[in-house]
Each structure stands twice: as structure tokens, then as C-alpha cells.
Design an enzyme around this catalytic site. Structure first.
Site, PDB file in Angstrom:
ATOM      1  N   HIS A  77     -11.174  -8.383  -0.780  1.00  0.00           N
ATOM      2  CA  HIS A  77      -9.846  -8.516  -0.123  1.00  0.00           C
ATOM      3  C   HIS A  77     -10.107  -8.080   1.763  1.00  0.00           C
ATOM      4  O   HIS A  77     -10.393  -7.057   1.461  1.00  0.00           O
ATOM      5  CB  HIS A  77      -9.119  -7.534  -1.309  1.00  0.00           C
ATOM      6  CG  HIS A  77      -9.963  -5.547  -0.608  1.00  0.00           C
ATOM      7  ND1 HIS A  77      -9.279  -4.950  -0.094  1.00  0.00           N
ATOM      8  CD2 HIS A  77     -10.936  -5.315  -1.335  1.00  0.00           C
ATOM      9  CE1 HIS A  77      -9.801  -3.492   0.248  1.00  0.00           C
ATOM     10  NE2 HIS A  77     -10.947  -4.116  -1.566  1.00  0.00           N
ATOM     11  N   ASP A  79      -6.977  -6.824   2.647  1.00  0.00           N
ATOM     12  CA  ASP A  79      -5.757  -5.548   3.155  1.00  0.00           C
ATOM     13  C   ASP A  79      -6.694  -4.206   2.826  1.00  0.00           C
ATOM     14  O   ASP A  79      -7.974  -3.858   2.491  1.00  0.00           O
ATOM     15  CB  ASP A  79      -5.003  -5.417   1.943  1.00  0.00           C
ATOM     16  CG  ASP A  79      -5.408  -4.678   0.141  1.00  0.00           C
ATOM     17  OD1 ASP A  79      -6.363  -5.481  -0.160  1.00  0.00           O
ATOM     18  OD2 ASP A  79      -5.240  -3.895   0.100  1.00  0.00           O
ATOM     19  N   ASP A 140     -13.852  -0.880   3.923  1.00  0.00           N
ATOM     20  CA  ASP A 140     -13.434  -1.775   2.066  1.00  0.00           C
ATOM     21  C   ASP A 140     -12.048  -2.261   1.967  1.00  0.00           C
ATOM     22  O   ASP A 140     -11.295  -1.729   3.078  1.00  0.00           O
ATOM     23  CB  ASP A 140     -12.877   0.196   1.398  1.00  0.00           C
ATOM     24  CG  ASP A 140     -11.991  -0.192  -0.077  1.00  0.00           C
ATOM     25  OD1 ASP A 140     -12.480  -1.964   0.232  1.00  0.00           O
ATOM     26  OD2 ASP A 140     -11.835   0.381  -0.260  1.00  0.00           O
ATOM     27  N   GLU A 174      -5.299  -5.518  -3.062  1.00  0.00           N
ATOM     28  CA  GLU A 174      -5.972  -5.521  -3.615  1.00  0.00           C
ATOM     29  C   GLU A 174      -5.712  -3.859  -4.005  1.00  0.00           C
ATOM     30  O   GLU A 174      -5.870  -2.947  -5.019  1.00  0.00           O
ATOM     31  CB  GLU A 174      -7.848  -5.465  -3.252  1.00  0.00           C
ATOM     32  CG  GLU A 174      -8.407  -5.010  -4.255  1.00  0.00           C
ATOM     33  CD  GLU A 174      -9.517  -3.436  -4.503  1.00  0.00           C
ATOM     34  OE1 GLU A 174      -9.811  -3.537  -5.287  1.00  0.00           O
ATOM     35  OE2 GLU A 174      -8.789  -2.927  -3.251  1.00  0.00           O
ATOM     36  N   HIS A 379     -12.033   4.751   1.756  1.00  0.00           N
ATOM     37  CA  HIS A 379      -9.989   5.224   1.991  1.00  0.00           C
ATOM     38  C   HIS A 379      -9.843   6.695   2.680  1.00  0.00           C
ATOM     39  O   HIS A 379      -8.670   6.800   2.964  1.00  0.00           O
ATOM     40  CB  HIS A 379      -9.624   5.112   0.175  1.00  0.00           C
ATOM     41  CG  HIS A 379      -9.624   4.779  -0.115  1.00  0.00           C
ATOM     42  ND1 HIS A 379      -8.835   4.472  -1.640  1.00  0.00           N
ATOM     43  CD2 HIS A 379      -9.534   3.460   0.042  1.00  0.00           C
ATOM     44  CE1 HIS A 379      -9.130   2.706  -2.222  1.00  0.00           C
ATOM     45  NE2 HIS A 379     -10.300   2.681  -1.324  1.00  0.00           N
TER      46      HIS A 379
HETATM   47 ZN   LIG Z   1     -11.720  -2.588  -1.792  1.00  0.00          ZN
END
Ligand SMILES: [Zn+2]
Length: 407
Positions: A77, A79, A140, A174, A379
Site C-alpha cells: 500500500h 498510504d 509501512d 490501507e 506509525h
Molecule cells: Zn501497512
């Protein structure tokens, strides 16, 4: 040939943060900046591709073998999480990491410490990519994107490398739970796949929760408190009663590994009406159904005590454990585990205590475990990635592609 790291540095320059609770799809238009950039890269490599209005970029590489083998999808993904900024990411490399504290940002005193993040101890001697402490890194899942693009370039430059048909899929949104919302499975047209969206290299995840949401509405009876004796039914009190009818040991703070939970997300109310919102989670389908049964029993008990309609229960299934389907596609997990082992990496098989796009894709007909990419602490500003691990992840997927030609 461009290295994974170079690609990764190129991709994290794009701010692709997604957003919750908006009607637009994708949730932020800026995700198209990276998607268009990737489309151009695929064009330059001569890969047939299509980017649709929703932000799904699908590329396709024809098979170069005579045999008919399952079509393999590689998925990542574009995003990044709404939890932290992904704007002006200033990624830098710590060479030959020695195991000490890494000062990410002197001014704001942001320090990446092995005492807080013990995974760092496994990265000693490796080269790490870190942030400047003010943004997330974007490993990520731009690491997954970079690894897939590196493999695409390798295939293009090495015509002697044998492979079946390979489908590349880059998705938006996602991180806000909508990564597969408008995916066209017919257009995707693959038989199995992997999301490259995990943590440490060697990780393979093919079990996730079965998930449902429950909304419980309690109706009380409002009477002037001065004359309420034996008349008032306070819906907040009844709501507490409802919650106590559910097993206490199944609260998230008491569960781990394969233990399921019922999590009370919010409770909102006054005398007349109170609403409780729960999520229900379990890896095991029977135990999951049992947990839903407990909600039904609790609401029946409340209704028996306070009268019909005093408790309204609505339960909605959200997603299911992909292993229920994957157990019938043993080769999908097996070739990944064998490829990991052949790269001298210890496979790490742990149940996901959440969901993944792979789980949703699996239920849409594409068996799809998740693989580690070499990133950590997603994150937030402590996110980092290992260069040695990202290179390993590429080699593992190359082996998977080779094994697919033997199916
Ligand atoms: Zn991810």
C-alpha cells in the site's frame, strides 16, 4: 539497477498520509502523486499497467515459461498512517549500528533506545534507516513498494530468470481500513498473492482475527428524581449491568496470542438512553461465534429483567480469519516458509491480533498471507528499517517466484 534503498528514499519523499472518516476515495488526493510516479516507473520498465480512478495501480508481467502455473500477485500500500505526519520525511542511514541509543532529534529529545525497543538488539551490525524524530518514516509500507519495484526491475533486466505470470498491485487507504474497498478482482486476475506489509524479515502471517462489531442500545425510563422510587430505570446503570454480564477475562487487557476478546470502545448515555459500542475478536471461528452468543444471552437477560426492547443488540461481522481459507491452499504458505528458510532466515509465524488487507483479499478469492519487509515501530517517529533485511526480503520473494514455476 536501482537499489531497494534508493527507491525507498524516492518514495518517502511523497507525503501520502491517508485520512479517516471522509467520503472521498482515496481519502486524500496526494496519494495519487506517488501512484502516478510508480505508474511512470512501470511504464519506463515496459510493464503493462493501469491506474484507476480509485487509486489502484495494477501492473502485469507475462509468464516466460511454457507451463501453466498459478498467477502470483505482489501487493503493497502507498498510504501512510494518520497517526503521525509523513510530510518532509528526512530519512537518514546509521551505518553499522553498534547497539547504542540513536539520537533522532537533539532539539526535541527524541531518542531511539534499545531499552525501549529491544528489537534493535537484533539489528546490531546492520545499516539502519531512521527518521529525524519529527515524522514517521513510511517503511509501512513504502518498503513493500520499493521491494516489489526492485523485483520488477530485476525481472525486466534478467530475461533468463524464469517466472509465471506476475501481477503487481499498489493500493491506497490501507491505514484507514479501506485498502480493498473498490478493488476489481476480475481486473486483478491472480490466483494467490502476498502483501509485503509486515515487520521484521522472515515474518509470515496467515492467521488473523475473526471480527465483528456490536452496538448495544439500552432504553431506560426517565422520571423526576424526587419521585423516582421504584419507577426510574437509569439506562447507564443498566448498561453497566450489561457489560458485567460479559466475561471479564475476555477483556483485551487480559488476553494475548490466540485469546480472543470483547472490547468496549465507547459508552455514551444519560437516563433515557445509553449506547455501548464493542468489537468482538477471536482467531477461532467457533469461539468467535460463542462470544457473539454471549452478547445475545446478555441482552436477553436484560430484556427479561427490564422489559422487552429495553436492550437492542445489533451485531455485524467485519472480516474473518484468512487461515480458514488458506488451510486449503497449503502451497501458498509452504513456498513462502521454504523460501525464507533457504535465505537462512528463521521464519516467524505469529497470529495477527488485528486484520490485514490480505485477509480481505483472501475472502475475495485471493489467498494472501503477509510477509515481513524489514521495518519496525510503525506509525510514529521511532519507525526504522534495516537495509540488510530489505535486501533479504527481495531475495525471499525472488525465491517464491522461482518456486511458483515448480507448482
Ligand atoms: Zn501497512
Amino acid at each position: 539497477m536501482m537499489k531497494v534503498l534508493e527507491r525507498f528514499f524516492n518514495y518517502v519523499k511523497f507525503d501520502t498520509q491517508s485520512k479517516s472518516d471522509v467520503d472521498d476515495y482515496p481519502s486524500t488526493a496526494k496519494q495519487f502523486d506517488l501512484l502516478n510516479f510508480l505508474k511512470k516507473e512501470l511504464d519506463e520498465l515496459g510493464i503493462k499497467n493501469e491506474l484507476d480512478e480509485y487509486g489502484y495501480l495494477i501492473g502485469r508481467i507475462d509468464s516466460n515459461i511454457d507451463k501453466d502455473v498459478p498467477k502470483l500477485a505482489l501487493i503493497a500500500h502507498v498510504d501512510t498512517s494518520p497517526d503521525a505526519s509523513g510530510k518532509d520525511v528526512k530519512a537518514r542511514v546509521i551505518e553499522n549500528y553498534d547497539g547504542s541509543n540513536i539520537i533522532l532529534n537533539e532539539e526535541h529529545n527524541v531518542i531511539l533506545k534499545p531499552s525501549v525497543f529491544p528489537s534493535l538488539k537484533n539489528n546490531i551490525g546492520q545499516d539502519l534507516v531512521v527518521t529525524d524524530g519529527t515524522t514517521l518514516l513510511g517503511a509501512d509500507d513504502k518498503l513493500g513498494v520499493a521491494e516489489i519495484m526492485t523485483i520488477v526491475e530485476y525481472i525486466t533486466n534478467n530475461p533468463e530468470y524464469k517466472h509465471g505470470e506476475i501481477v503487481i498491485l499498489f493500493t491506497p487507504d490501507e491505514e484507514v481500513g479501506n485498502g480493498t474497498k473498490f478493488i476489481d478482482m476480475k481486473k486483478l486476475n491472480a490466483d494467490f498473492g502476498y502483501t509485503l506489509d509486515g515487520g521484521t524479515v522472515g515474518e509470515i502471517a496467515y492467521e488473523n482475527f475473526n471480527a465483528a462489531g456490536a452496538r448495544v442500545t439500552i432504553h431506560g425510563k426517565s422520571v423526576h428524581p424526587g419521585s423516582a422510587k421504584d419507577k426510574m430505570i437509569h439506562s447507564v446503570n443498566v448498561a453497566y449491568e450489561f457489560d458485567h454480564l460479559l466475561p471479564e477475562e475476555k477483556r483485551p487487557q487480559h488476553t494475548e496470542n490466540y485469546e480472543g476478546f470483547n472490547h468496549l470502545i465507547t459508552i455514551n448515555g444519560s437516563v433515557e438512553k445509553t449506547q455501548l459500542i464493542y468489537i468482538i475478536r477471536n482467531h477461532d471461528r467457533d469461539l468467535f461465534e460463542e462470544q457473539k452468543e454471549e452478547f445475545i444471552n446478555a441482552s436477553e437477560l436484560i430484556n427479561k429483567k427490564y422489559g422487552d426492547q429495553s436492550c437492542i443488540l445489533e451485531i455485524q461481522d467485519q472480516y474473518f480469519n484468512m487461515n480458514e481459507i488458506l488451510k486449503d491452499y497449503k502451497y501458498v504458505v509452504d513456498i513462502a516458509i521454504n523460501s525464507i528458510k533457504e535465505e537462512d532466515v528463521e521464519p516467524i509465524i505469529e497470529p495477527i491480533r488485528g486484520g490485514t488487507d490480505g485477509a480481505r483479499l483472501t475472502y475475495l478469492g485471493l489467498p494472501c498471507p503477509n510477509l515481513g519487509t524489514g521495518g519496525y515501530n510503525y506509525h510514529g517517529p521511532y519507525e526504522y528499517a534495516s537495509i540488510q533485511e530489505m535486501n533479504k526480503a527481495v531475495e525471499i520473494v525472488k525465491r517464491i517466484i522461482t518456486k511458483t514455476t515448480e507448482l
